[in-house]
Motif scaffolding. Structure first.
Motif, short mmCIF file in Angstrom:
data_model
loop_
_atom_site.label_atom_id
_atom_site.label_comp_id
_atom_site.label_asym_id
_atom_site.label_seq_id
_atom_site.Cartn_x
_atom_site.Cartn_y
_atom_site.Cartn_z
N TYR A 1 -75.26 -2.95 36.93
CA TYR A 1 -74.98 -3.64 38.19
C TYR A 1 -74.40 -2.60 39.13
N ALA B 1 -73.68 -2.95 32.18
CA ALA B 1 -73.36 -4.16 31.42
C ALA B 1 -73.97 -4.14 30.03
N ASN C 1 -66.65 -12.83 25.89
CA ASN C 1 -66.98 -12.83 27.32
C ASN C 1 -67.15 -11.41 27.80
N GLY C 2 -68.20 -11.18 28.58
CA GLY C 2 -68.38 -9.87 29.20
C GLY C 2 -69.00 -8.83 28.29
N ALA C 3 -69.42 -9.22 27.07
CA ALA C 3 -70.00 -8.24 26.13
C ALA C 3 -71.41 -7.81 26.54
N GLY C 4 -72.02 -8.57 27.45
CA GLY C 4 -73.36 -8.19 27.91
C GLY C 4 -74.47 -9.10 27.39
N LYS C 5 -74.09 -10.25 26.86
CA LYS C 5 -75.08 -11.15 26.24
C LYS C 5 -76.02 -11.75 27.29
N SER C 6 -75.43 -12.33 28.34
CA SER C 6 -76.28 -12.97 29.36
C SER C 6 -77.15 -11.94 30.06
N SER C 7 -76.57 -10.78 30.34
CA SER C 7 -77.35 -9.74 31.02
C SER C 7 -78.56 -9.34 30.18
N GLU D 1 -75.71 -19.60 25.44
CA GLU D 1 -74.52 -20.40 25.13
C GLU D 1 -74.71 -21.91 25.26
#
Ligand code: ATP
Length: 240
Positions: A13, A19, A39-45, A161
Motif C-alpha cells: 500500500y 502488507a 489483525n493486520g497480518a495480511g490475510k485480507s490483502s 473471516e
C-alpha cells in the motif's frame, strides 16, 4: 494438479507499506486451506490480491493459467469468488435480490438452479427471501453473503473471516453450513480466520501469517493433539 498456486505474492500500500511479503501456498481441488493470523497480518490483502481486487506482485496460477493482470470480474467468470469480511450485503435490496446480484454473470437457468440450492442450504434466509436484507441478523447476513458467493458458481471460494462479529452459536452454525457445502460440492475454499478451533473444523491445512509472511504451516491432522496445538499457537500466533 493444484487448482490454485500462489507464488512470491506481495502486496504494497504505497511505496513503503508492505502488507504481504512473498507468500506461497497451494490449494488442491476440493481442499480447504486456511490463512490464520492476528489483525493486520495480511490475510485480507492476500485474498483481495488473489481475487484481483487490489494490485500485487508475484504470480497467481488458477487451473493451470496465470492470472496476472486479469480484472476481478474475469476471475469471477473463471470461478474465483471472494466473500468479504463484514458481509457487505446490500441492505435496501431483498435477500433474493442480493442473491441475484451474486449470479450476475450466470445464465437465467444457472441462476434459478443456484438460487434453489442456496435457499435449500440456508433455510434461515429462505424464510425471509422477500424481506429487506437489513432486517437480517449478523449471522443471517453472513449466510446471505456466502450464498451470494455461491450464486456465482465458484470453483474456489475465498472466505474472509466468516466468524467476524458473530456470537459463538452462530459461528458454529455458519461453519456447519460451510462443512455441508464442502461435502456436497466440488468447491475448494481458502478460509481466512483468527479462530483456530473453528478453522480446524473445516480445513485440511493451515498457514500461519504474521507481519505479512507465512511463518509456518500444519496439516490439521497434526494439530489434533493439544500440546501440538499449543506449540503452534505459541510459535506462530503469539505476541507480534
Ligand atoms: P484484519 O483481520 O484486521 O483485516 P488482516 O490480516 O486481514 O487483518 P490486512 O487487512 O491484509 O490484514 O492488512 C495488512 C496490513 O496492511 C495492515 O498493516 C494494514 O494496516 C495495512 N492495510 C490494509 N489495507 C490498507 C489500505 N487500504 N491502505 C493502507 N494500508 C492498508
Amino acid at each position: 494438479m493444484s487448482l490454485l498456486t500462489v507464488s512470491d505474492l506481495s502486496v504494497f500500500y504505497g511505496a513503503k507499506a508492505q502488507a504481504v511479503e512473498r507468500i506461497e501456498f497451494d490449494v488442491a481441488e476440493r481442499a480447504v486451506v486456511a490463512l490464520l493470523g492476528a489483525n493486520g497480518a495480511g490475510k485480507s490483502s492476500s485474498m483481495k490480491a488473489i481475487a484481483g481486487l487490489i494490485p500485487c506482485t508475484g504470480s497467481v496460477v488458477f487451473d493451470g493459467e496465470k492470472l496476472d493482470g486479469l480484472p476481478a470480474r474475469e476471475r469471477v467468470r473463471r470461478g474465483i469468488v471472494y466473500v468479504p469480511e463484514g458481509r457487505a450485503v446490500v441492505g435496501n435490496l431483498t435477500v433474493r435480490e442480493n442473491l441475484v446480484l451474486g449470479g450476475y454473470q450466470a445464465s437465467a437457468a444457472e441462476r434459478r438452479e443456484r438460487m434453489a440450492m442456496v435457499l435449500d442450504l440456508f433455510p434461515e434466509i429462505a424464510d425471509r427471501a422477500d424481506g429487506p436484507a437489513w432486517r437480517m441478523s449478523g449471522g443471517e447476513q453472513q449466510m446471505l453473503a456466502i450464498g451470494r458467493g455461491l450464486m456465482a458458481g465458484p470453483r474456489l471460494l475465498l472466505l474472509d473471516e466468516p466468524s467476524l462479529g458473530l456470537a459463538p452459536l452462530l459461528v458454529r452454525r455458519v461453519f456447519e453450513r460451510l462443512s455441508a457445502i464442502r461435502r456436497e460440492s466440488n468447491l475448494a475454499i481458502v478460509l481466512v480466520e483468527q479462530n483456530l478451533a473453528m478453522t480446524m473444523r473445516l480445513s485440511d491445512e493451515i498457514h500461519f501469517l504474521r507481519g505479512g509472511r507465512i511463518v509456518g504451516h500444519r496439516a490439521v491432522g497434526e494439530l489434533r493433539d493439544k500440546a501440538a496445538r499449543q506449540e503452534a499457537i505459541d510459535a506462530y500466533l503469539g505476541a507480534a
